[in-house]
Design an enzyme around this catalytic site. Structure first.
Site, PDB file in Angstrom:
ATOM      1  N   ASP A 107       0.814  -1.212   0.000  1.00  0.00           N
ATOM      2  CA  ASP A 107       0.000   0.000   0.000  1.00  0.00           C
ATOM      3  C   ASP A 107       0.848   1.261   0.000  1.00  0.00           C
ATOM      4  O   ASP A 107       1.978   1.273   0.509  1.00  0.00           O
ATOM      5  CB  ASP A 107      -0.876   0.043   1.263  1.00  0.00           C
ATOM      6  CG  ASP A 107      -2.115  -0.810   1.149  1.00  0.00           C
ATOM      7  OD1 ASP A 107      -2.207  -1.627   0.218  1.00  0.00           O
ATOM      8  OD2 ASP A 107      -3.002  -0.669   2.023  1.00  0.00           O
ATOM      9  N   HIS A 140      -5.426   3.146  -4.250  1.00  0.00           N
ATOM     10  CA  HIS A 140      -5.468   3.376  -2.800  1.00  0.00           C
ATOM     11  C   HIS A 140      -5.863   4.818  -2.490  1.00  0.00           C
ATOM     12  O   HIS A 140      -5.470   5.363  -1.462  1.00  0.00           O
ATOM     13  CB  HIS A 140      -4.112   3.036  -2.186  1.00  0.00           C
ATOM     14  CG  HIS A 140      -4.128   2.888  -0.684  1.00  0.00           C
ATOM     15  ND1 HIS A 140      -5.113   2.212  -0.011  1.00  0.00           N
ATOM     16  CD2 HIS A 140      -3.267   3.347   0.273  1.00  0.00           C
ATOM     17  CE1 HIS A 140      -4.859   2.241   1.289  1.00  0.00           C
ATOM     18  NE2 HIS A 140      -3.752   2.938   1.490  1.00  0.00           N
ATOM     19  N   HIS A 149      -5.177   9.599   0.493  1.00  0.00           N
ATOM     20  CA  HIS A 149      -5.285   8.804   1.710  1.00  0.00           C
ATOM     21  C   HIS A 149      -6.264   9.391   2.729  1.00  0.00           C
ATOM     22  O   HIS A 149      -6.123   9.188   3.931  1.00  0.00           O
ATOM     23  CB  HIS A 149      -3.920   8.581   2.364  1.00  0.00           C
ATOM     24  CG  HIS A 149      -3.828   7.294   3.132  1.00  0.00           C
ATOM     25  ND1 HIS A 149      -4.183   7.186   4.454  1.00  0.00           N
ATOM     26  CD2 HIS A 149      -3.434   6.057   2.763  1.00  0.00           C
ATOM     27  CE1 HIS A 149      -3.989   5.948   4.864  1.00  0.00           C
ATOM     28  NE2 HIS A 149      -3.549   5.235   3.856  1.00  0.00           N
ATOM     29  N   HIS A 201       3.784  -2.123   3.321  1.00  0.00           N
ATOM     30  CA  HIS A 201       3.924  -0.807   2.704  1.00  0.00           C
ATOM     31  C   HIS A 201       5.352  -0.659   2.183  1.00  0.00           C
ATOM     32  O   HIS A 201       6.300  -0.837   2.946  1.00  0.00           O
ATOM     33  CB  HIS A 201       3.641   0.305   3.724  1.00  0.00           C
ATOM     34  CG  HIS A 201       2.279   0.242   4.334  1.00  0.00           C
ATOM     35  ND1 HIS A 201       1.962  -0.639   5.361  1.00  0.00           N
ATOM     36  CD2 HIS A 201       1.140   0.935   4.057  1.00  0.00           C
ATOM     37  CE1 HIS A 201       0.693  -0.474   5.695  1.00  0.00           C
ATOM     38  NE2 HIS A 201       0.168   0.472   4.921  1.00  0.00           N
TER      39      HIS A 201
END
Length: 261
Positions: free
Chosen positions: A69, A120, A124, A214
């Site tokens: 991610d 994604h 964010h 990540h």
């Protein structure tokens, strides 16, 4: 941005610390996730999955999906080198702002090397805190940016913190995006200790699992080679998320999350 070196911004790290509340969030919003087994069962005997032919049959093989991610970032090219050397496909849930738009060549390479490119959001933001138009903006901007670079619009998205609700599901459906959560996390946003990251993944690894990591934190990419080696030793086969669901397909708007049992 989002680096674990001194002076990096903390906004995404702070948001990610709430990821452990994933189960409660889904329960509260009434979303019923589907498992990879559900997707495969619903597909019947079709031999296609995702956008291409199945490489493996995850109903028969012990599959696991490696996902990353919030990239791409400075360490992503090295991660791609590792994945190429070890012949492991992964799924990358990419951030738009200061990531996709900053590293277009890396995005292009991710797609060219056979990994799944997914969404994604743009910045964010927690989608359940937004109204419908804001959710659409967060997802569609990233869709457009990725398509401009790769020539293909993603079919998968991961909501920040795994937080979703009916509005997020409706917008995702409109944009052709299935929502993909996870069942294994190293909480690599909270440590730079590669050995600890490795330990957390290996302790929780299970068949049909989806690993959340990540590629923007200092401890993560160094942990990946030994994670891959040990899981292969245990008999796991690495697949992308679409391959994990095959012969089923990730249906737009639906939420997918493996059971840990």
């Amino acid at each position: 941005m989002f680096r674990s070196r001194p002076g990096r911004k903390r906004t995404v790290t702070t948001a990610l610390l709430a990821a452990a509340s994933l189960m409660l969030t889904l329960s509260a919003c009434g979303v019923q996730p589907l498992t990879p087994q559900d997707a495969r069962a619903d597909a019947g005997s079709d031999d296609k999955g995702g956008d291409g032919a199945r490489r493996v049959d995850c109903a028969k093989v012990k599959c696991i999906a490696l996902t990353f991610d919030a990239g791409p970032g400075e360490d992503t090219p090295h991660l791609l080198d590792v994945l190429k050397e070890k012949q492991v496909p992964a799924t990358f849930f990419l951030l738009g702002s200061k990531h996709v738009d900053r590293y277009p060549d890396v995005v292009r390479r991710i797609a060219a090397e056979g990994h799944e490119v997914a969404n994604h959001t743009w910045s964010h933001r927690i989608l359940t805190d937004l109204d419908e138009s804001e959710v659409r903006e967060e997802l569609s901007r990233t869709q457009d940016a990725i398509e401009k670079i790769t020539g293909r619009r993603p079919t998968l998205m991961r909501p920040p913190q795994g937080r979703t609700d009916g509005t997020v599901s409706d917008v995702s459906r409109d944009l052709g995006l299935a929502q993909v959560l996870w069942s294994i996390t190293a909480k690599d946003y909270s440590t730079t200790d590669s050995a600890l990251i490795r330990q957390r993944v290996l302790e929780n690894a299970h068949r049909d699992g989806i690993i959340l990591l990540h590629d923007i934190y200092d401890g993560t990419v160094p942990a990946v080679p030994s994670i891959i080696d040990e899981l292969k030793r245990r008999g796991f086969t690495f697949v992308t998320v679409p391959e994990l669901l095959a012969p089923g397909r990730a249906e737009p708007g639906e939420v997918y999350r493996p059971d840990k049992d």
